[in-house]
Design a protein around this motif. Structure first.
Motif: not given
Length: 423
Positions: A313-324
């Motif tokens: 759960x984490x509203x309104x956040x983009x995690x497209x930068x996660x590469x792991x």
């Protein structure tokens, strides 16, 4: 004289035959292509870190316009490094080092120059490690550092990733405890988080560290079921209590980082049970807001090499930068953090990560202690972290391939399964 000439001819022919029969030297393998890469910065979205290891000489990584900058590749396992190839765009490094590391923290320099002229550079080196890093200290232009490709060649050292861990089986992975004996201790003076209990293998040797983070209003009880399972398969696990029960996901991400920092420090300090037991690699598992915190830690802290956000759960956040590598475990009937709201959009946006998504029956509590099918959940989490934190490919069949199909195709057990296999 005739006899001597004949003898010389015979010897020469024999040497020619011996030379022809000798096998050629083994060619070095390209180890870096497609592997996870991180960097100190990127110039913009069109020059990502991953472009330096994608095998495409038409795409590039470019840093911001300052010194120093670095780019690091995780080869996935320790290797003997024999050659590094740098294919520069116009913005090159005048001074730089090539460095290797076994844990991504402590680095050894295997090549250094202050007079580089850019272009295509082939460097013959002699080193070993799981991680290889370009460390730029002086730019050759007013721009940043820009590489079409950063290629690492060598050979795997074929050393068992954890010699004290026997070959896993379905039965052993679904048992409540793994093959190693474990013990627990309380963290003295937690720094940056509320409390911590460490479960660790009593064997000699060093292991990856894993941080467990609860969700909103949660305590260490939330994921207590997982600590001994992971530790008994070769991890040092810190089960964390938060500063307050209402800490938001961003705060939980920072507390995961703080707990990882203290765990590594304990491993480097004599006189406590964790001394010498940490190999420098970190992972994290979290539930609900704690799962959101796991995503933040993966995005913000390069020491974390894999994560398992459960019902995140984490509203309104983009995690497209996660590469792991990331394993999303969600619950089909979750009214709080349904996979379609958070985990699935994050999964779809992460184009440079190895990913696993499993949805199972249950509500928001399905990953917590006392809820859900812990035999199956434990098998998947142990296998994922063993593969990506310890490079132990013996666990891969339980996530990819025919062995996992008994789980994936069981609709009473799994309601949705997505992955980026083969891994």
């Amino acid at each position: 004289m005739t006899a001597l000439i004949g003898l010389a001819t015979t010897i020469g022919l024999a040497l020619t035959l011996l030379t022809a029969a000798a096998p050629p030297a083994a060619a070095a393998d390209l180890l870096s292509q497609g592997k996870p890469a991180t960097s100190s910065s990127t110039e913009n979205a069109s020059t990502p870190t991953s472009a330096a290891v994608d095998g495409n000489t038409g795409t590039r990584w470019s840093s911001t316009f300052s010194d120093p900058q670095w780019l690091s590749i995780d080869l996935g396992a320790t290797a003997a490094i024999s050659q590094v190839v740098l294919r520069w765009e116009a913005a090159y490094a005048r001074a730089f080092q090539i460095q290797t590391s076994d844990n991504g923290t402590t680095w050894a320099t295997i090549y250094s120059t202050t007079t580089s002229t850019g272009g295509a550079q082939t460097l013959d080196v002699n080193g070993h490690g799981r991680y290889v890093r370009f460390q730029g200290t002086r730019r050759g232009t007013a721009y940043g550092y820009s590489l079409w490709e950063f290629q690492v060649y060598g050979s795997g050292e074929d050393t068992p990733p954890a010699g004290d861990i026997p070959d896993p089986t379905t039965a052993s992975l679904e048992a409540a405890d793994g093959p190693l004996i474990t013990a627990t201790c309380t963290v003295p003076g937690p720094t940056g988080y509320g409390s911590g209990t460490v479960t660790y293998p009593t064997n000699s040797g060093s292991y990856p560290g894993v941080v467990l983070m609860p969700g909103y209003q949660g305590t260490q009880q939330n994921l207590q079921w997982l600590a001994p399972r992971l530790a008994s398969w070769g991890f040092v696990v810190i089960n964390v209590g938060t500063n307050t029960l209402t800490d938001d996901p961003a705060s939980r991400g920072r507390q995961i980082t703080a707990a990882g920092t203290q765990l590594l420090a304990l491993g480097d300090t004599t006189g406590n049970p964790m001394s010498g037991k940490l190999n420098g690699t970190l992972g994290a598992v979290g539930h609900s807001m704690g799962g959101g915190g796991v995503m933040a830690a993966l995005r913000d802290d390069s020491r974390f090499r894999a994560g398992v956000p459960t019902a995140p759960y984490y509203p309104n956040v983009n995690f497209s930068a996660v590469t792991d590598p990331t394993f999303f475990l969600t619950c089909q009937s979750d009214p709080v953090a349904h996979g379609d709201t958070y985990a699935v959009p994050w999964y779809n946006s992460m184009s440079q990560a190895e990913k696993l998504y499993i949805e199972v029956p249950g509500d928001h509590l399905c990953p917590m202690t006392g809820s859900g099918n812990k035999a199956k959940q434990g098998k998947w989490i142990v296998s994922f972290l063993s593969l990506w934190l310890r490079a132990d490919t013996r666990f891969s069949p339980f996530l990819c391939g025919p062995v996992r199909d008994a789980d994936r195709n069981n609709t009473s057990l799994v309601t949705r399964w997505m992955d980026t296999c083969s891994f």
